[in-house]
Design a protein around this motif. Structure first.
Motif, PDB file in Angstrom:
ATOM      1  N   GLY A   9      70.358 -62.600  73.099  1.00  0.00           N
ATOM      2  CA  GLY A   9      70.121 -61.276  72.657  1.00  0.00           C
ATOM      3  C   GLY A   9      69.121 -61.420  71.629  1.00  0.00           C
ATOM      4  N   THR A  10      68.416 -60.130  71.648  1.00  0.00           N
ATOM      5  CA  THR A  10      67.464 -59.996  70.848  1.00  0.00           C
ATOM      6  C   THR A  10      67.153 -58.238  70.201  1.00  0.00           C
ATOM      7  N   GLY A  11      66.764 -58.269  69.071  1.00  0.00           N
ATOM      8  CA  GLY A  11      66.726 -56.971  68.319  1.00  0.00           C
ATOM      9  C   GLY A  11      65.177 -56.386  68.617  1.00  0.00           C
ATOM     10  N   GLU A  12      64.305 -57.487  68.382  1.00  0.00           N
ATOM     11  CA  GLU A  12      62.941 -56.932  68.148  1.00  0.00           C
ATOM     12  C   GLU A  12      61.877 -57.638  69.098  1.00  0.00           C
ATOM     13  N   GLY A  13      62.568 -58.593  69.837  1.00  0.00           N
ATOM     14  CA  GLY A  13      61.805 -59.572  70.896  1.00  0.00           C
ATOM     15  C   GLY A  13      61.525 -60.792  70.494  1.00  0.00           C
ATOM     16  N   GLN A  14      61.745 -61.252  69.149  1.00  0.00           N
ATOM     17  CA  GLN A  14      61.566 -62.790  68.874  1.00  0.00           C
ATOM     18  C   GLN A  14      62.342 -63.701  69.642  1.00  0.00           C
ATOM     19  N   THR A  15      63.783 -63.487  69.707  1.00  0.00           N
ATOM     20  CA  THR A  15      64.450 -64.629  70.240  1.00  0.00           C
ATOM     21  C   THR A  15      64.048 -64.433  71.593  1.00  0.00           C
ATOM     22  N   ALA A  16      63.739 -63.180  72.269  1.00  0.00           N
ATOM     23  CA  ALA A  16      63.378 -63.256  73.720  1.00  0.00           C
ATOM     24  C   ALA A  16      62.113 -64.122  73.841  1.00  0.00           C
ATOM     25  N   ALA A  58      70.737 -66.085  69.933  1.00  0.00           N
ATOM     26  CA  ALA A  58      70.829 -64.704  69.327  1.00  0.00           C
ATOM     27  C   ALA A  58      70.120 -64.822  68.026  1.00  0.00           C
ATOM     28  N   SER A  59      69.890 -63.587  67.176  1.00  0.00           N
ATOM     29  CA  SER A  59      69.135 -63.390  66.170  1.00  0.00           C
ATOM     30  C   SER A  59      70.258 -62.750  65.180  1.00  0.00           C
ATOM     31  N   ILE A  60      69.834 -62.789  63.866  1.00  0.00           N
ATOM     32  CA  ILE A  60      70.763 -62.102  62.707  1.00  0.00           C
ATOM     33  C   ILE A  60      69.923 -60.897  62.484  1.00  0.00           C
ATOM     34  N   HIS A  61      70.567 -59.821  62.286  1.00  0.00           N
ATOM     35  CA  HIS A  61      70.270 -58.590  61.913  1.00  0.00           C
ATOM     36  C   HIS A  61      71.334 -58.271  60.696  1.00  0.00           C
ATOM     37  N   GLY A  62      71.250 -58.108  59.664  1.00  0.00           N
ATOM     38  CA  GLY A  62      72.147 -57.623  58.757  1.00  0.00           C
ATOM     39  C   GLY A  62      73.266 -58.504  58.474  1.00  0.00           C
ATOM     40  N   GLY A  63      73.060 -59.947  58.860  1.00  0.00           N
ATOM     41  CA  GLY A  63      74.086 -60.913  58.417  1.00  0.00           C
ATOM     42  C   GLY A  63      74.978 -60.985  59.855  1.00  0.00           C
ATOM     43  N   ARG A  64      74.607 -60.563  60.813  1.00  0.00           N
ATOM     44  CA  ARG A  64      75.257 -60.570  62.227  1.00  0.00           C
ATOM     45  C   ARG A  64      74.582 -60.816  63.605  1.00  0.00           C
ATOM     46  N   CYS A  91      66.498 -66.573  62.824  1.00  0.00           N
ATOM     47  CA  CYS A  91      66.853 -65.596  61.520  1.00  0.00           C
ATOM     48  C   CYS A  91      65.536 -65.891  60.537  1.00  0.00           C
ATOM     49  N   LEU A  92      65.667 -64.984  59.639  1.00  0.00           N
ATOM     50  CA  LEU A  92      64.794 -65.036  58.286  1.00  0.00           C
ATOM     51  C   LEU A  92      64.861 -66.285  57.510  1.00  0.00           C
ATOM     52  N   THR A  93      66.251 -66.150  57.093  1.00  0.00           N
ATOM     53  CA  THR A  93      66.740 -67.304  55.954  1.00  0.00           C
ATOM     54  C   THR A  93      66.452 -68.720  56.549  1.00  0.00           C
ATOM     55  N   ALA A  94      66.167 -68.919  57.678  1.00  0.00           N
ATOM     56  CA  ALA A  94      65.910 -70.332  58.214  1.00  0.00           C
ATOM     57  C   ALA A  94      64.653 -70.840  57.776  1.00  0.00           C
ATOM     58  N   GLY A 128      62.411 -66.563  62.316  1.00  0.00           N
ATOM     59  CA  GLY A 128      62.208 -65.431  63.182  1.00  0.00           C
ATOM     60  C   GLY A 128      60.826 -64.957  62.838  1.00  0.00           C
ATOM     61  N   ALA A 129      60.569 -63.389  62.972  1.00  0.00           N
ATOM     62  CA  ALA A 129      59.371 -62.710  62.786  1.00  0.00           C
ATOM     63  C   ALA A 129      59.523 -61.311  62.201  1.00  0.00           C
ATOM     64  N   LEU A 130      58.713 -60.883  61.475  1.00  0.00           N
ATOM     65  CA  LEU A 130      58.739 -59.492  60.972  1.00  0.00           C
ATOM     66  C   LEU A 130      57.618 -58.763  61.681  1.00  0.00           C
TER      67      LEU A 130
HETATM   68  C1  LIG Z   1      66.903 -54.630  60.015  1.00  0.00           C
HETATM   69  C2  LIG Z   1      66.734 -56.179  60.154  1.00  0.00           C
HETATM   70  C3  LIG Z   1      67.765 -56.946  59.260  1.00  0.00           C
HETATM   71  C4  LIG Z   1      67.565 -58.550  59.212  1.00  0.00           C
HETATM   72  N1  LIG Z   1      68.762 -59.212  58.788  1.00  0.00           N
HETATM   73  C5  LIG Z   1      68.490 -60.404  58.275  1.00  0.00           C
HETATM   74  C6  LIG Z   1      69.643 -61.168  57.763  1.00  0.00           C
HETATM   75  O1  LIG Z   1      70.602 -60.588  57.213  1.00  0.00           O
HETATM   76  N2  LIG Z   1      69.590 -62.417  57.567  1.00  0.00           N
HETATM   77  C7  LIG Z   1      68.385 -63.088  58.294  1.00  0.00           C
HETATM   78  O2  LIG Z   1      68.280 -64.367  57.993  1.00  0.00           O
HETATM   79  N3  LIG Z   1      67.312 -62.509  58.616  1.00  0.00           N
HETATM   80  C8  LIG Z   1      67.493 -61.155  58.896  1.00  0.00           C
HETATM   81  N4  LIG Z   1      66.562 -60.457  59.562  1.00  0.00           N
HETATM   82  C9  LIG Z   1      65.328 -61.216  60.020  1.00  0.00           C
HETATM   83  C10 LIG Z   1      65.442 -61.296  61.630  1.00  0.00           C
HETATM   84  O3  LIG Z   1      66.454 -62.179  61.948  1.00  0.00           O
HETATM   85  C11 LIG Z   1      64.221 -61.772  62.434  1.00  0.00           C
HETATM   86  O4  LIG Z   1      63.448 -60.721  62.429  1.00  0.00           O
HETATM   87  C12 LIG Z   1      64.354 -62.167  63.822  1.00  0.00           C
HETATM   88  O5  LIG Z   1      63.141 -62.468  64.353  1.00  0.00           O
HETATM   89  C13 LIG Z   1      64.966 -61.192  64.643  1.00  0.00           C
HETATM   90  O6  LIG Z   1      64.785 -61.488  66.012  1.00  0.00           O
HETATM   91  P1  LIG Z   1      64.739 -60.688  67.305  1.00  0.00           P
HETATM   92  O7  LIG Z   1      63.530 -60.028  67.473  1.00  0.00           O
HETATM   93  O8  LIG Z   1      65.000 -61.353  68.486  1.00  0.00           O
HETATM   94  O9  LIG Z   1      66.135 -59.640  66.871  1.00  0.00           O
HETATM   95  C14 LIG Z   1      66.346 -59.056  59.622  1.00  0.00           C
HETATM   96  C15 LIG Z   1      65.485 -58.351  60.459  1.00  0.00           C
HETATM   97  C16 LIG Z   1      65.516 -56.945  60.537  1.00  0.00           C
HETATM   98  C17 LIG Z   1      64.458 -56.066  61.175  1.00  0.00           C
END
Ligand SMILES: Cc1cc2nc3c(=O)[nH]c(=O)nc-3n(C[C@H](O)[C@H](O)[C@H](O)COP(=O)(O)O)c2cc1C
Length: 198
Positions: A9-16, A58-64, A91-94, A128-130
């Motif tokens: 699963g991916t929110g913004e493409g980094q996991t993809a 899977a990635s983490i967004h808002g702790g989930r 995730c970012l915390t990593a 992850g990435a921002l």
């Molecule tokens: C709205 C938002 C919330 C996030 N919340 C968390 C978080 O709670 N903990 C964390 O470690 N990383 C968090 N991140 C960082 C994401 O895990 C990171 O950007 C990751 O690359 C997302 O992967 P994706 O693009 O596959 O979704 C958050 C990122 C965004 C944009």
């Protein structure tokens, strides 16, 4: 050669992007590998039972984690428990050097494993990435604060990638070696039975 599914699963493409890198690495080693975004695909459209091994990302967004990934694991738990599997979290915390943050990242995995009751054989956690360039004003301000607290960065003028690609490559190689060994062992187990039937 094994058949391997990389379901993510991916929110913004980094996991993809990480999944694609792993798929390419597994294909290079000669394995028939499919990458599937379980959030984009209609449920039940493919059969986990068709694969020798499965990697879930899977990635983490808002702790989930993505709920689609959780659903995928819960739906296919029986099939996952009878074949080599791995889980990677993004995730970012990593990416934080702080031990408490690292523990937080590991805690997300622990919670996922506990609540889904699935025990992956291999686990990895990647930074992850921002993608600030795609965020609106409010989201950029929010993520700037999150990045400052977690990794100490405050520059939002450029997108930032915290993924250690060497770490991703090592995980892909380790998982491939693990699957190859399991396939080899399974093949030696089934051989005598075939001979008995002759
Ligand atoms: C709205 C938002 C919330 C996030 N919340 C968390 C978080 O709670 N903990 C964390 O470690 N990383 C968090 N991140 C960082 C994401 O895990 C990171 O950007 C990751 O690359 C997302 O992967 P994706 O693009 O596959 O979704 C958050 C990122 C965004 C944009």
């Amino acid at each position: 050669m094994a058949s391997i599914l990389v379901a993510y699963g991916t929110g913004e493409g980094q996991t993809a992007k990480i999944a694609e890198r792993i798929v390419a690495a597994l294909q290079t080693r000669g394995h028939a590998t499919d990458g599937v975004d379980v959030g984009a695909r209609l449920g039940g459209a493919f059969d986990v039972g068709d694969y020798d091994a499965v990697l879930v990302g899977a990635s983490i967004h808002g702790g989930r984690h993505q709920s689609a990934v959780r659903r995928f694991v819960e739906t296919h738990r029986d099939a996952l428990s009878t074949r080599p599997t791995g889980f990677f979290q993004v995730c970012l915390t990593a990416a934080s050097p702080d031990e408490e943050r690292q523990a937080e990242a590991a805690g997300y995995v622990d919670e996922f494993v506990e609540t889904t009751e699935w025990r992956p054989d291999r686990i990895a956690i990647f930074g992850g990435a921002l993608r600030y360039s795609s965020y609106g004003f409010l989201k950029r301000a929010l993520l700037k604060r999150v990045a400052r607290d977690i990794v100490g960065d405050t520059d939002t003028t450029e997108d930032v990638e915290y993924t250690d690609w060497d770490e991703v490559d090592r995980f892909a190689a380790d998982f491939a070696a693990f699957v190859e060994e399991r396939v080899r062992i399974d093949a030696t187990k089934t051989k005598p039975q075939e001979a008995d039937g002759d």
